[in-house]
Design a protein around this motif. Sequence first.
Motif, PDB file in Angstrom:
ATOM      1  N   GLY A   1       6.221  -2.306  -2.818  1.00 31.05           N
ATOM      2  CA  GLY A   1       7.675  -2.583  -2.735  1.00 31.05           C
ATOM      3  C   GLY A   1       8.287  -3.994  -3.252  1.00 31.05           C
ATOM      4  O   GLY A   1       9.724  -3.795  -3.222  1.00 31.05           O
ATOM      5  N   GLN A   2       7.013  -4.619  -3.535  1.00 31.29           N
ATOM      6  CA  GLN A   2       8.317  -5.575  -3.225  1.00 31.29           C
ATOM      7  C   GLN A   2       7.496  -6.858  -5.129  1.00 31.29           C
ATOM      8  O   GLN A   2       5.732  -6.371  -4.864  1.00 31.29           O
ATOM      9  N   THR A   3       7.996  -7.262  -5.296  1.00 35.22           N
ATOM     10  CA  THR A   3       7.141  -8.385  -6.231  1.00 35.22           C
ATOM     11  C   THR A   3       6.256  -9.236  -6.194  1.00 35.22           C
ATOM     12  O   THR A   3       7.230 -10.166  -4.970  1.00 35.22           O
ATOM     13  N   VAL A   4       5.184  -9.533  -6.750  1.00 34.51           N
ATOM     14  CA  VAL A   4       3.845 -10.060  -5.879  1.00 34.51           C
ATOM     15  C   VAL A   4       2.961 -10.758  -6.314  1.00 34.51           C
ATOM     16  O   VAL A   4       2.489  -9.982  -8.255  1.00 34.51           O
ATOM     17  N   ARG A   5       2.593 -11.915  -6.981  1.00 35.86           N
ATOM     18  CA  ARG A   5       1.423 -12.402  -7.588  1.00 35.86           C
ATOM     19  C   ARG A   5       1.045 -13.774  -6.832  1.00 35.86           C
ATOM     20  O   ARG A   5       1.049 -14.363  -6.013  1.00 35.86           O
ATOM     21  N   HIS A   6      -0.004 -13.093  -6.951  1.00 35.06           N
ATOM     22  CA  HIS A   6      -1.502 -14.577  -5.744  1.00 35.06           C
ATOM     23  C   HIS A   6      -0.931 -14.706  -4.802  1.00 35.06           C
ATOM     24  O   HIS A   6      -1.346 -15.259  -4.358  1.00 35.06           O
ATOM     25  N   ALA A   7      -1.436 -13.249  -4.825  1.00 35.36           N
ATOM     26  CA  ALA A   7      -0.618 -13.095  -3.439  1.00 35.36           C
ATOM     27  C   ALA A   7      -2.021 -12.849  -1.896  1.00 35.36           C
ATOM     28  O   ALA A   7      -2.925 -12.279  -2.492  1.00 35.36           O
ATOM     29  N   ASP A   8      -1.736 -13.398  -0.984  1.00 35.93           N
ATOM     30  CA  ASP A   8      -3.093 -13.983   0.484  1.00 35.93           C
ATOM     31  C   ASP A   8      -2.755 -13.058   0.514  1.00 35.93           C
ATOM     32  O   ASP A   8      -1.794 -11.862   0.970  1.00 35.93           O
ATOM     33  N   ALA A   9      -3.364 -12.590   1.497  1.00 38.19           N
ATOM     34  CA  ALA A   9      -3.714 -10.638   2.948  1.00 38.19           C
ATOM     35  C   ALA A   9      -1.822 -10.493   2.873  1.00 38.19           C
ATOM     36  O   ALA A   9      -1.546 -10.138   3.475  1.00 38.19           O
ATOM     37  N   HIS A  10      -1.676 -12.056   3.904  1.00 43.60           N
ATOM     38  CA  HIS A  10      -0.307 -11.535   4.531  1.00 43.60           C
ATOM     39  C   HIS A  10       1.028 -11.441   3.363  1.00 43.60           C
ATOM     40  O   HIS A  10       1.916  -9.989   3.615  1.00 43.60           O
ATOM     41  N   GLU A  11       0.962 -11.604   2.008  1.00 40.61           N
ATOM     42  CA  GLU A  11       1.862 -11.224   1.208  1.00 40.61           C
ATOM     43  C   GLU A  11       1.354  -9.908   0.845  1.00 40.61           C
ATOM     44  O   GLU A  11       2.309  -8.991   0.799  1.00 40.61           O
ATOM     45  N   ALA A  12       0.211  -9.959   0.535  1.00 43.55           N
ATOM     46  CA  ALA A  12      -0.212  -8.300   0.025  1.00 43.55           C
ATOM     47  C   ALA A  12       0.409  -6.988   0.721  1.00 43.55           C
ATOM     48  O   ALA A  12       0.664  -5.796   0.438  1.00 43.55           O
ATOM     49  N   GLN A  13       0.197  -7.066   1.957  1.00 37.83           N
ATOM     50  CA  GLN A  13       0.200  -6.655   3.367  1.00 37.83           C
ATOM     51  C   GLN A  13       2.201  -5.985   2.963  1.00 37.83           C
ATOM     52  O   GLN A  13       2.810  -5.419   2.838  1.00 37.83           O
ATOM     53  N   ALA A  14       2.651  -7.492   2.788  1.00 35.09           N
ATOM     54  CA  ALA A  14       4.205  -7.507   2.921  1.00 35.09           C
ATOM     55  C   ALA A  14       4.811  -6.863   2.402  1.00 35.09           C
ATOM     56  O   ALA A  14       5.508  -6.031   2.040  1.00 35.09           O
ATOM     57  N   ALA A  15       3.458  -6.747   0.762  1.00 35.33           N
ATOM     58  CA  ALA A  15       4.103  -5.947  -0.494  1.00 35.33           C
ATOM     59  C   ALA A  15       3.931  -5.018  -0.479  1.00 35.33           C
ATOM     60  O   ALA A  15       4.347  -4.188  -1.802  1.00 35.33           O
ATOM     61  N   ILE A  16       3.577  -3.882   0.699  1.00 38.39           N
ATOM     62  CA  ILE A  16       3.200  -2.668   0.742  1.00 38.39           C
ATOM     63  C   ILE A  16       4.262  -1.361   1.127  1.00 38.39           C
ATOM     64  O   ILE A  16       5.001  -1.971   1.808  1.00 38.39           O
ATOM     65  N   ALA A  17       5.441  -1.418  -0.172  1.00 34.49           N
ATOM     66  CA  ALA A  17       6.653   0.166   0.302  1.00 34.49           C
ATOM     67  C   ALA A  17       6.138   0.884   1.419  1.00 34.49           C
ATOM     68  O   ALA A  17       6.598   1.735   1.761  1.00 34.49           O
ATOM     69  N   GLY A  18       4.258   1.490   0.599  1.00 32.18           N
ATOM     70  CA  GLY A  18       4.523   2.899   1.272  1.00 32.18           C
ATOM     71  C   GLY A  18       2.787   3.356   1.341  1.00 32.18           C
ATOM     72  O   GLY A  18       2.678   2.603  -0.026  1.00 32.18           O
ATOM     73  N   TYR A  19       2.763   4.812   1.347  1.00 26.59           N
ATOM     74  CA  TYR A  19       1.830   5.378   0.989  1.00 26.59           C
ATOM     75  C   TYR A  19       1.795   6.721   0.240  1.00 26.59           C
ATOM     76  O   TYR A  19       2.345   7.495   1.290  1.00 26.59           O
ATOM     77  N   THR A  20       1.184   6.902   0.063  1.00 28.20           N
ATOM     78  CA  THR A  20       1.395   8.495  -0.950  1.00 28.20           C
ATOM     79  C   THR A  20      -0.441   9.150  -1.124  1.00 28.20           C
ATOM     80  O   THR A  20      -1.178   8.468  -1.109  1.00 28.20           O
ATOM     81  N   ILE A  21      -0.398  10.115  -1.669  1.00 27.00           N
ATOM     82  CA  ILE A  21      -1.616  10.775  -2.555  1.00 27.00           C
ATOM     83  C   ILE A  21      -1.558  11.740  -3.514  1.00 27.00           C
ATOM     84  O   ILE A  21      -0.713  11.458  -4.729  1.00 27.00           O
ATOM     85  N   MET A  22      -2.870  10.869  -4.499  1.00 25.67           N
ATOM     86  CA  MET A  22      -3.007  10.945  -5.642  1.00 25.67           C
ATOM     87  C   MET A  22      -4.589  12.128  -5.955  1.00 25.67           C
ATOM     88  O   MET A  22      -5.158  11.476  -5.310  1.00 25.67           O
TER      89      MET A  22
END
Length: 278
Positions: free
Chosen positions: A127-148
């Motif tokens: 959900g967010q542009t992210v590069r070289h993310a730490d754990a906090h930034e990675a979690q914040a970058a998740i818009a949500g979840y779906t199924i494949m």
Amino acid sequence: MRLATVRTAEGTSAARLDGDHFNLLGFDDVGSLLASGTPAAGAEVIGVVPSEEAILAPVVPRPGKIICLGLNYRAHILESGRELPQYPTLFAKFSEALIGPTDDIELPTAQVSEQVDWEAELVVVVGQTVRHADAHEAQAAIAGYTIMNDVTVRDWQRRTLEWLQGKTFEGTTPLGPVLVTSDELGDASGLQLSCRVNGEVMQEATTSDLLFTPVDIITYASTILTLRPGDIIATGTPGGVGFARSPQVFLRAGDVVETAIEGIGTMRNMCSAREGGK
């Protein structure tokens, strides 16, 4: 919150599920809504479709990137006869592979392959542009979840050491039915996941068996390249795939594949034979 991409007479529209109806939003699809930065809760409503009448497209029809993991459920790694990997096993798919949560899975002709397999997977939507993310930034970058369902042509997958050719056959990969935002689903740990073929349970696991979590994957992948809103990451499949059974089982025309994850929903796709000789 639950978001979907709904097919309309004009094309597709991003939509927010509110009760028993989808509110159509002023964006072509969920990917473009995320890229705009507009909060879905406050987006302009341009139409309404009763949920029972809605025909859903892939929740993100044209993601900029489809990043997939292999060998990420401990049980599946063990049934494959491998050791637990030190790093995520990454491969890619192309958007032409994607279909909606009720569309037909287009099997290749018998001349091409008769080894088409199922792989139920939890998908992370960025959900967010992210590069070289730490754990906090990675979690914040998740818009949500779906199924494949990462439907795989096994003999083509094994033609070489690289998997892509068996993983991205056109019209084979259901994605949906909805994106459930992370404020509702949390970190998506401990969710029940299953795949049924013609009503028979083939895969059943929980996302607590993931070796690399969504945060781990975003942290790792964002070291390689920039992740952007609408990118999707399929987190791998558990045990129970057809090629690992004895005898092996593969999909045939007329089979019905149901892929479900607790808290997100269920996709139901029939397998159809490709027309023509190629």
